[in-house]
Design a protein around this motif. Structure first.
Motif, PDB file in Angstrom:
ATOM      1  N   TYR A 149       0.216   8.124  16.621  1.00  0.00           N
ATOM      2  CA  TYR A 149       1.728   7.991  16.484  1.00  0.00           C
ATOM      3  C   TYR A 149       1.774   8.457  18.485  1.00  0.00           C
ATOM      4  CZ  TYR A 149       2.628   7.974  11.898  1.00  0.00           C
ATOM      5  OH  TYR A 149       2.548   7.142  10.459  1.00  0.00           O
ATOM      6  N   SER A 175       7.776   5.228   5.399  1.00  0.00           N
ATOM      7  CA  SER A 175       8.067   5.184   6.728  1.00  0.00           C
ATOM      8  C   SER A 175       6.663   6.299   7.356  1.00  0.00           C
ATOM      9  CB  SER A 175       8.526   5.396   7.671  1.00  0.00           C
ATOM     10  OG  SER A 175       8.739   7.199   7.248  1.00  0.00           O
ATOM     11  N   PHE A 176       6.352   6.528   6.502  1.00  0.00           N
ATOM     12  CA  PHE A 176       4.677   6.751   7.173  1.00  0.00           C
ATOM     13  C   PHE A 176       3.061   5.909   6.468  1.00  0.00           C
ATOM     14  CE2 PHE A 176       6.421  10.924   8.256  1.00  0.00           C
ATOM     15  CZ  PHE A 176       5.943  11.232  10.117  1.00  0.00           C
ATOM     16  N   THR A 194       9.111   6.492  12.344  1.00  0.00           N
ATOM     17  CA  THR A 194       9.155   6.428  11.567  1.00  0.00           C
ATOM     18  C   THR A 194      10.619   6.692  10.671  1.00  0.00           C
ATOM     19  OG1 THR A 194       8.038   9.244  11.406  1.00  0.00           O
ATOM     20  CG2 THR A 194       6.772   7.044  10.778  1.00  0.00           C
TER      21      THR A 194
END
Length: 1084
Positions: A603, A722-723, A946
């Motif tokens: 990220y 979300s991850f 996220t």
């Protein structure tokens, strides 16, 4: 049945009656094989039966007439085959008949080296008549093979085949090279996939499977009970078709394979291998992705084409093609090389043509088995619905090495923790310990968690440090000024001098990071604070750093050195001159280290930062500054980087060497070094901030605006999803539409074309930027008495002009129109803060009429209004509470002739999500000049992508008012109402006057019984005090370990604040502490 065994003819006559009769006869024969006393005779009898049907035609006739077939499968087609030349195999019509599908699978198994199954524990899924399990045991000598099938008749026939091959025609055991028979190595069990192994806690080293991959065209048929007395047609269909399994792969007919793989993950040993037969009908890419997205590395062992079984109906695949863009792959005959879709294949087959499809054998091994097991263990515990979003396939191994361990850690946290625990404002103690451990292990710098403060980002850390000291002049590396306020970078007040802490003008001069040029500027301008990084070539050695320390010490400058660009999260970090110096020397009191963590593999926008100072006063002040200006750093970000540090430390042995002796900094500055700003000193000394529990881990926190209630399953699912997702689209993380809908439906706040939606990690962060806008406009911020103390203290910390608006106990300390009019009549450029609909901390509510009256008063004086909804959403009478509708009143008021009047809406979603794990605040601005002014203060800690993904998903669930999310919120609202009553009863019974709350998570009460009482506490320390407004918090803390807020925080003379959003056992302990304090106070 004894007579049947006496005569082959009698046996065949019985079998000839029907398939069920043949099965009953074979079942009786199996009973004799299992009994050692009759085993030899039964095996001889089977040999006699087989001799009746010597040719293939005879076997076919036997199958059609007597409903069973017994024949040999030859395994030694080519020279060099190891093992017996043939196996004897029996089948019946209700089970899978060996054909190209299973023969190709065995060919794929043969591609593995001889050691693949030797001494291993193996399971075969969909074993049919068991011949592959028996062949594996015969050829590779595994420790044990478990043949598993959901068809009970298949299991019985498999046992017969095991005896057929474990004993010779005379009924004598056949021993292998290790003096064992097949009976020692093979077992067969009725099992839905791996249920038998799971239920019996059998850990496997190899799993092989040849199971159905076409959806049953009659879905209702698959819901029938599976028993050995079911019809032959139904039992046989189990070998050709599968039902929907609830996996995304169902759309390709691969749902059963997907379930088998996920069940296999839970029972396979870390270095285990799974081998599956995969029909190529969905396409090779789809087949491979099934395994890769679950964390497997795959090898294609073998691929060929086989004819589609004539008795398999592919109409379900045609239906899938009709409803989706996907196209399956078939071929016309075995020689066709151009793929055709399922619809064309179906039509071609109906017309008498033969269709084929690719058949591949895949060998799969988990890349990071322990972590993947943890992830799937979490998914099985109520989160199966999000498994379709899981993607553990990565092009780059370094990305996999980073993300998979984090997902495993996150899964364990979400599975094992009912709620997210309290963490101090300085940052998670675990995370700070990991940073300190990394420094000690890899750079030999002996710092501790007590030297490390966590910030949301490097930019936030730098701005907060500058506000803490508020120098008149600061020199900042040009690479570090991008997020500093525009006003600091345009000021021309560069008068030098040390004693500038009381001056409100902060000027920042940009400087090149090259050390010699930076030194020249420092010597000439003599700034009070220097913030700089170091060029890579200068950071290799410590000489540039030492020179910088000497120069800043000489002129009396505070130094914040940024090492972000030179700090590597690696097991072989490059030489770092700054850290090399700190290994042998303590960090001077005038210097601190700043490091932004952004160098992860996954990220680019996920950041946290830390500041290291060996000066205790600086550590404490920075910790309080974080709490005042940011709240806390997002916990998930700390988890992510904490996982990276942990991976680098987990394999290390304990340090076997004493730390090196460090040189202490004994050099005195030739000039006085700047201290904290006067506003900072005043606030830090007087503000009631959260209590650090490093000395007492059993503290109960009723003094923080955090949620410690059980986190709903849907919230945990959204966080993990979300991850687990990859390549999220912009639309999936664009929360603006959802927030607009939320604002409109709950508050009726008008949204205009020029409305600006701004997001940050917390509502507090956004509020503080609005305070800076107020200061920039020369305004005065007006707080009602009885406002959240952190907001009031942060405004004072930022040097805002603050005026309190009186409130009265008979009004429940609500802001009234009359009181507001009186204050605004005497204040120019007023900015009015209103907490609502739920008022923090009293827990009362402004109804529609009350808020309209307050806004009307503000409009009359042209005040700017900040409506803070971040403590709302947990109104106890939620069934009758319909929220606000501000659109009408604001439309009317904004058309008045007072252009300075404006209303902005501030909000946070933690109360409504019942968790503080998702740090998210929003601000809605409607006035273009105010929008432009706000963006001149750019150093916001923005929510990560996220977080936005999870928030958007949860807002969608809330709108629908269905499922776990809505049920959890309504359940917790009822619980909070009950808790507020329980707390009120306890407090009143202990001498407190309580204001009954109607919403939110806090209660205010006055300790009437205790004022002017002398309390003596004798435990670890002797403590005696005469109680008053300002010291009752400390007295309760020392006596019971309960943390509350006194009137210094609430602003209401005599009234304390208690939060009630605690874990249930903690809440009960808090009630006990209140009763204990009464006992202690009265006994004193």
């Amino acid at each position: 049945m004894a007579s049947v065994l006496d005569s082959v003819d009698s046996f065949l006559a019985l079998c000839q009656q029907s398939g069920d009769a043949a099965y009953a006869a074979l079942r009786s024969l199996l009973d004799r094989l299992e009994d050692p006393a009759t085993r030899v005779r039964a095996r001889v009898f089977l040999a006699d039966v087989q001799r009746r049907f010597p040719t293939k035609d005879d076997c076919d006739r036997c199958f059609s007439s007597y409903h069973f077939r017994i024949e040999d499968i030859f395994l030694d087609q080519y020279e060099g085959y190891r093992g017996r030349k043939k196996l004897t195999s029996m089948v019946i019509p209700s089970i899978f008949v060996p054909e190209d599908w299973s023969f190709t699978f065995f060919e794929g198994l043969n591609r593995h080296p001889a050691s693949i199954f030797k001494d291993r524990t193996v399971a075969e899924l969909g074993c049919g008549n068991g011949w592959i399990s028996i062949a594996i045991a015969d050829k590779w000598l595994p420790l044990k093979v478990y043949g598993l099938d959901i068809n009970p008749r298949a299991v019985k026939v498999s046992w017969i085949n095991l005896y057929l091959n474990a004993l010779d025609e005379k009924g004598q055991p056949i021993f292998d090279g290790e003096k064992k028979t097949l009976l020692d190595r093979v077992e067969f069990h009725e099992s839905d996939l791996l249920a038998y192994c799971r239920d019996n806690d059998i850990q496997l080293e190899r799993i092989v499977g040849c199971i159905p991959q076409i959806l049953n065209p009659n879905p209702d048929a698959m819901s029938r009970m599976i028993t050995e007395n079911a019809s032959e047609e139904f039992l046989y269909s189990l070998s050709n078709y599968c039902a929907l399994q609830g996996f995304v792969e169902d759309q390709f007919g691969l749902g059963l394979i997907a379930r088998a793989v996920e069940e296999g993950i839970s029972v396979i040993k870390p270095m285990g291998i799974m081998i599956f037969n995969m029909g190529g009908r969905p396409g090779q890419g789809v087949c491979k992705r099934l395994f890769e997205r679950r964390g497997f590395r795959i090898t294609k062992l073998w691929q060929t084409k086989i004819l589609q079984a004539a008795d398999t109906d592919i109409s379900a695949l045609v239906e899938i093609e009709k409803n989706s863009p996907h196209r399956f792959e078939f071929f016309m005959g075995l020689s066709g090389d151009q793929p055709i879709c399922a619809r064309t294949a179906w039509a071609y087959g109906k017309a008498g043509g033969r269709i084929s499809h690719a058949l591949s054998v895949y060998s799969c091994q988990l890349l990071q088995p322990n972590q993947v097991k943890t992830i799937f263990d979490f998914l099985k515990s109520g989160f199966q619905e999000i498994s379709s979003s899981l993607d553990l396939s990565f092009q780059d191994d370094s990305v996999a090495d980073e993300k998979i361990p984090f997902l495993a850690y996150l899964a364990s946290i979400l599975k094992d923790s009912a709620y997210f625990p309290y963490e101090p404002p300085a940052g998670s103690l675990r995370f700070r310990n990991l940073i300190a451990g990394f420094m000690k292990t890899y750079h030999h710098v002996p710092v501790s968690a007590g030297n490390v403060v966590i910030f949301p980002s490097r930019a936030v850390a730098i701005e907060n440090a500058l506000r803490l000291f508020s120098p008149r002049l600061a020199i900042v590396d040009e690479h570090l000024t991008r997020h500093l306020p525009r006003q600091w970078l345009t000021s021309l007040n560069i008068d030098t001098g040390v004693n500038g802490a009381g001056d409100d003008v902060l000027t920042v001069i940009e400087a090149p990071s090259q050390s010699d040029l930076m030194m020249e500027l420092i010597k000439k301008l003599k700034p009070q604070v220097v913030v700089t990084g170091m060029a890579h070539f200068e950071a290799v050695t410590s000489s540039a750093f030492v020179h910088l320390l000497d120069v800043t010490r000489e002129i009396g400058s505070r130094l914040f050195l940024d090492i972000s660009d030179n700090f590597e999260l690696s097991s072989l970090p490059s030489s770092n001159g700054v850290l090399k110096y700190l290994a042998g020397n303590s960090l001077p009191s005038h210097a601190a280290i700043v490091c932004g963590l952004v160098k992860n593999q996954v990220y680019t926008d996920l950041e946290v930062a830390f500041v290291i100072s060996e000066e205790e006063a600086i550590f404490k002040a920075l910790s309080k500054t974080v709490e005042l200006l940011e709240g806390k750093t997002a916990p998930i970000s700390q988890y992510y980087y904490g996982c990276l540090f942990h991976e680098l430390l987990a394999f290390q042995l304990a340090d076997r060497h004493l730390p090196a002796q460090r040189e202490c900094d004994k050099s005195a500055s030739s000039r006085e070094i700047i201290g904290f700003s006067s506003s900072a000193i005043s606030v830090l000394n007087n503000a009631e901030l959260s209590i650090d529990q490093t000395d007492n881990s059993s503290l109960i926190h009723m003094d923080v605006d955090e949620i410690f209630l059980p986190t709903p399953i849907s919230v945990k699912a959204a966080i993990f999803e979300s991850f687990s997702r990859q390549n999220m689209s912009e639309s999936e993380i664009d929360v603006t539409t959802s927030v607009k809908q939320f604002v409109k439906s709950n508050y009726g706040f008008p949204i205009e074309n020029n409305s600006d939606f701004i997001y940050a990690d917390s509502a507090l962060t956004l509020f503080n930027k609005m305070v800076l806008c107020c200061i920039q406009e020369g305004g005065t911020i007006c707080f009602p008495v009885g406002t959240n103390g952190n907001y009031v203290h942060s405004a004072k910390f930022l040097k805002a002009k603050v005026v309190n608006i009186p409130t009265r106990s008979e009004d429940g300390f609500k802001l009234t129109e009359n009181a507001l009019n009186q204050v605004l009549n005497n204040v120019k450029n007023a900015w009015v803060y209103i907490s609502g609909p739920t008022i923090n901390p009293t827990g009362l509510i402004y109804d529609q009429k009350e808020i309209e009256n307050l806004l009307t008063a503000c409009s009359k004086f042209g005040a700017r209004v900040i409506i803070d909804t971040s403590f709302s959403g947990l109104e106890f009478d939620y069934e009758s509470w319909s929220g606000w509708n501000l659109e009408g009143v604001l439309s009317r008021l904004c058309q008045s002739n007072n252009p300075s009047f404006s209303v902005c809406l501030l909000g946070g979603l933690s109360p409504m999500m019942l968790t503080d794990a998702l740090k998210f605040g929003f601000l809605v601005l409607n006035q273009p000049p105010l929008i432009e002014l706000f963006h001149s203060f750019s150093g916001l800690s923005r929510p990560h992508s996220t977080v936005k993904y999870a928030i958007k998903k949860l807002l969608g669930l809330r709108v629908r008012k269905s499922g776990d999310m809505w049920d959890a919120v309504t359940r917790q609202i009822k619980d909070l109402r009950s808790r507020s009553k329980r707390l009120k009863e306890t407090l009143e019974s202990c001498g407190w006057d309580v204001i009954e709350c109607h919403a939110g998570v806090s209660v205010v009460a006055k300790p009437t019984l205790y004022m002017s009482k002398t309390v003596r506490v004798k435990n670890a320390i002797d403590y005696e005090v005469k109680l008053n407004d300002s010291n009752i918090r400390e007295a309760i803390l020392k006596a019971t370990g309960l943390c509350i807020n006194s009137s210094l925080w609430t602003g209401i003379p005599g009234y304390c604040r208690f939060t009630i959003a605690l874990e249930e056992s903690e809440f009960q302990k808090a009630l006990d502490c209140i009763a204990d304090f009464k006992r202690i106070a009265c006994s004193s």
